[in-house]
Write a protein that holds these residues in place. Structure first.
Motif, PDB file in Angstrom:
ATOM      1  N   GLU A 250      38.921  43.948  36.555  1.00 18.19           N
ATOM      2  CA  GLU A 250      38.887  42.403  36.761  1.00 18.19           C
ATOM      3  C   GLU A 250      37.325  41.667  37.041  1.00 18.19           C
ATOM      4  O   GLU A 250      36.640  42.317  37.759  1.00 18.19           O
ATOM      5  CB  GLU A 250      39.613  41.418  38.169  1.00 18.19           C
ATOM      6  N   PRO A 251      37.357  41.096  35.999  1.00 20.27           N
ATOM      7  CA  PRO A 251      35.871  40.572  35.859  1.00 20.27           C
ATOM      8  C   PRO A 251      35.100  39.427  36.359  1.00 20.27           C
ATOM      9  O   PRO A 251      34.150  39.315  36.802  1.00 20.27           O
ATOM     10  CB  PRO A 251      35.511  40.241  34.417  1.00 20.27           C
ATOM     11  N   ARG A 252      36.732  38.923  37.574  1.00 20.41           N
ATOM     12  CA  ARG A 252      35.964  37.352  37.725  1.00 20.41           C
ATOM     13  C   ARG A 252      35.538  38.569  39.021  1.00 20.41           C
ATOM     14  O   ARG A 252      34.879  37.966  39.986  1.00 20.41           O
ATOM     15  CB  ARG A 252      36.979  37.045  38.040  1.00 20.41           C
ATOM     16  N   LEU A 253      35.792  39.508  39.587  1.00 25.32           N
ATOM     17  CA  LEU A 253      35.558  40.189  41.007  1.00 25.32           C
ATOM     18  C   LEU A 253      34.031  40.403  41.302  1.00 25.32           C
ATOM     19  O   LEU A 253      33.838  41.361  40.348  1.00 25.32           O
ATOM     20  CB  LEU A 253      36.400  41.117  41.649  1.00 25.32           C
ATOM     21  N   ARG A 254      33.011  40.357  42.034  1.00 25.74           N
ATOM     22  CA  ARG A 254      32.119  40.752  42.307  1.00 25.74           C
ATOM     23  C   ARG A 254      32.403  41.795  43.712  1.00 25.74           C
ATOM     24  O   ARG A 254      32.394  40.857  44.510  1.00 25.74           O
ATOM     25  CB  ARG A 254      30.913  39.551  42.162  1.00 25.74           C
ATOM     26  N   VAL A 255      31.592  42.470  43.429  1.00 27.88           N
ATOM     27  CA  VAL A 255      31.422  43.155  45.037  1.00 27.88           C
ATOM     28  C   VAL A 255      30.467  43.126  45.578  1.00 27.88           C
ATOM     29  O   VAL A 255      29.198  44.457  44.941  1.00 27.88           O
ATOM     30  CB  VAL A 255      32.581  44.771  45.023  1.00 27.88           C
TER      31      VAL A 255
ATOM     32  N   PRO B 277      37.310  27.947  36.667  1.00 27.38           N
ATOM     33  CA  PRO B 277      37.065  28.959  36.491  1.00 27.38           C
ATOM     34  C   PRO B 277      35.823  29.117  37.830  1.00 27.38           C
ATOM     35  O   PRO B 277      35.534  28.509  39.051  1.00 27.38           O
ATOM     36  CB  PRO B 277      35.510  28.337  35.372  1.00 27.38           C
ATOM     37  N   PHE B 278      35.968  30.321  37.687  1.00 26.08           N
ATOM     38  CA  PHE B 278      36.203  30.727  39.540  1.00 26.08           C
ATOM     39  C   PHE B 278      35.754  32.948  40.037  1.00 26.08           C
ATOM     40  O   PHE B 278      36.531  33.121  38.606  1.00 26.08           O
ATOM     41  CB  PHE B 278      37.154  30.848  40.659  1.00 26.08           C
ATOM     42  N   GLU B 279      35.571  32.724  40.668  1.00 24.08           N
ATOM     43  CA  GLU B 279      34.868  34.176  40.860  1.00 24.08           C
ATOM     44  C   GLU B 279      35.651  34.346  42.509  1.00 24.08           C
ATOM     45  O   GLU B 279      35.206  33.692  43.291  1.00 24.08           O
ATOM     46  CB  GLU B 279      33.067  34.291  40.828  1.00 24.08           C
ATOM     47  N   VAL B 280      35.478  36.138  42.130  1.00 19.42           N
ATOM     48  CA  VAL B 280      35.484  36.516  43.546  1.00 19.42           C
ATOM     49  C   VAL B 280      34.743  37.361  44.182  1.00 19.42           C
ATOM     50  O   VAL B 280      33.897  38.199  43.664  1.00 19.42           O
ATOM     51  CB  VAL B 280      37.143  37.394  43.832  1.00 19.42           C
TER      52      VAL B 280
ATOM     53  N   SER C  57      33.519  29.511  43.898  1.00 16.55           N
ATOM     54  CA  SER C  57      33.307  31.078  44.198  1.00 16.55           C
ATOM     55  C   SER C  57      34.491  31.232  45.764  1.00 16.55           C
ATOM     56  O   SER C  57      33.929  30.039  46.573  1.00 16.55           O
ATOM     57  CB  SER C  57      31.961  31.352  44.900  1.00 16.55           C
ATOM     58  N   VAL C  58      34.575  32.500  45.915  1.00 20.32           N
ATOM     59  CA  VAL C  58      35.421  32.723  46.867  1.00 20.32           C
ATOM     60  C   VAL C  58      34.766  33.995  47.639  1.00 20.32           C
ATOM     61  O   VAL C  58      34.850  34.410  46.914  1.00 20.32           O
ATOM     62  CB  VAL C  58      37.193  33.045  45.885  1.00 20.32           C
ATOM     63  N   ILE C  59      34.581  33.393  48.521  1.00 19.42           N
ATOM     64  CA  ILE C  59      33.738  34.763  49.274  1.00 19.42           C
ATOM     65  C   ILE C  59      35.105  35.290  50.707  1.00 19.42           C
ATOM     66  O   ILE C  59      35.761  34.824  50.925  1.00 19.42           O
ATOM     67  CB  ILE C  59      32.849  33.038  50.892  1.00 19.42           C
ATOM     68  N   LEU C  60      34.453  36.739  50.227  1.00 20.07           N
ATOM     69  CA  LEU C  60      35.775  37.768  51.044  1.00 20.07           C
ATOM     70  C   LEU C  60      35.204  38.993  51.467  1.00 20.07           C
ATOM     71  O   LEU C  60      35.335  39.270  51.160  1.00 20.07           O
ATOM     72  CB  LEU C  60      36.146  37.831  49.754  1.00 20.07           C
TER      73      LEU C  60
END
Length: 346
Positions: free
Chosen positions: A67-72, A42-45, A10-13
């Motif tokens: 982009e499905p890997r992005l969660r807001v 496999p990663f999520e942002v 998980s990339v925390i932005l």
């Protein structure tokens, strides 16, 4: 990756009024690729919007549709520590990476850092070297700081230099979720949240290591927090350093509370002042400037290097801050027979 699949990383932005750089930051994450001998994990942002009032929310919503890997995650404005902790709580990955919305990352970063952590189960955090994305002439001090950080790669060098300044670039790190569960997440207070985290983890025995690769471009916008936020001012840094250095001295200085201090200038004495309030007592200041030797600032004598007790007979704080001075003193201490156990860098 389907929305139900659990990502490894998980990339925390954190995002706060970051519209100008957000697109480039996200594009650099979507450009991630495998590295030699290291597959792309496999990663999520997880973009945590801290109540932005510019176009950042709209940019994030548009990006998430593509982009499905992005969660807001949108939240009222509460500041960086609360924002990061919200990201830690919502992240699904076993490995947690950091990224800032005004930086860009190398396309092999995630693959290489996962491989680094997988190869060493006793390693808690993998960092990377960084490129300075600013004007090295206009911001010479910050550029020098980046060079200093890049020089610290082994876990031993990072631990030994942790009291000088934050030894790793925060947006370049990846750490284990287990480290957060064991030692806690970000504290909120009058201090740099990343440096406090590393000091707390290192005090508890964490191992931090840096890959000898430039994995991030660390940009230097005018509103960068280390320039604009009062939590990064000199006095706040001195208080944070003193708190954790005092703990280390009480634990490992056989002559506690007495130390000998290299450096009698105003900056060195300001760095020492919070330590004195915590009970650390300077035996003397040691300096090479003949104009200072013989003075007694605050009632503490300034003496020449020859006055230092020999190796094994004292403990020393290398508090010199002028460019190259601490390094010169470290070389002199080594030549004079003082080992790493005889002194700390502060």
């Amino acid at each position: 990756m389907s929305s139900a699949a659990a990502p490894l990383v998980s990339v925390i932005l954190p995002v706060y009024n970051a519209a100008s750089g957000l697109g480039a930051a996200l594009s650099s994450l979507w450009a991630q690729r495998p590295a030699p001998g290291a597959p792309l994990p496999p990663f999520e942002v997880l973009a945590v919007d801290d109540g932005s009032t510019d176009h950042s929310p709209a940019l994030l919503e548009a990006a998430a549709r593509r982009e499905p890997r992005l969660r807001v995650l949108r939240r009222p404005h509460q500041g960086i520590a609360a924002t990061l902790n919200a990201g830690l709580a919502a992240a699904r990955g076993r490995y947690l990476a950091r990224m800032d919305a005004d930086d860009t990352t190398h396309p092999e970063r995630l693959a290489r850092q996962v491989a680094h952590l997988d190869a060493d189960p006793g390693l808690h955090l993998s960092a990377g070297m960084v490129d300075f994305g600013g004007d090295a002439v206009r911001a010479g001090g910050f550029a020098h700081f980046v060079d200093w950080q890049n020089s610290l790669r082994s876990s031993e060098d990072i631990a030994r230099n942790r009291f000088r300044d934050t030894p790793v670039c925060h947006p370049s790190v990846m750490f284990r979720r287990a480290a957060v569960e064991r030692w806690g997440g970000y504290a909120d207070g009058d201090f740099a949240e990343d440096w406090e985290l590393w000091l707390r983890w290192l005090d508890a025995g964490a191992r931090l290591e840096k890959l000898p690769l430039r994995l991030l471009t660390w940009n230097d916008p005018p509103g960068r927090a280390t320039r604009a936020d009062a939590r990064y001012r000199e006095a706040a840094c001195n208080e944070l350093r003193a708190l954790w250095l005092a703990r280390e001295l009480a634990r490992s200085n056989p002559f506690h509370p007495e130390v000998w201090v290299l450096g009698a200038g105003r900056v060195a004495r300001r760095r020492l002042a919070p330590l004195r309030r915590l009970g650390v007592r300077p035996a003397a200041y040691i300096d090479i400037d003949p104009r200072k030797i013989g003075n007694r600032p605050g009632g503490i004598a300034v003496l020449p290097r020859a006055a230092l007790p020999g190796p094994g007979r004292c403990r020393i704080l290398n508090a010199l801050t002028a460019h190259g001075a601490a390094e010169e003193a470290a070389g002199w201490l080594s030549e004079a027979g003082y080992g790493p156990e005889d002194w700390w860098l502060s």
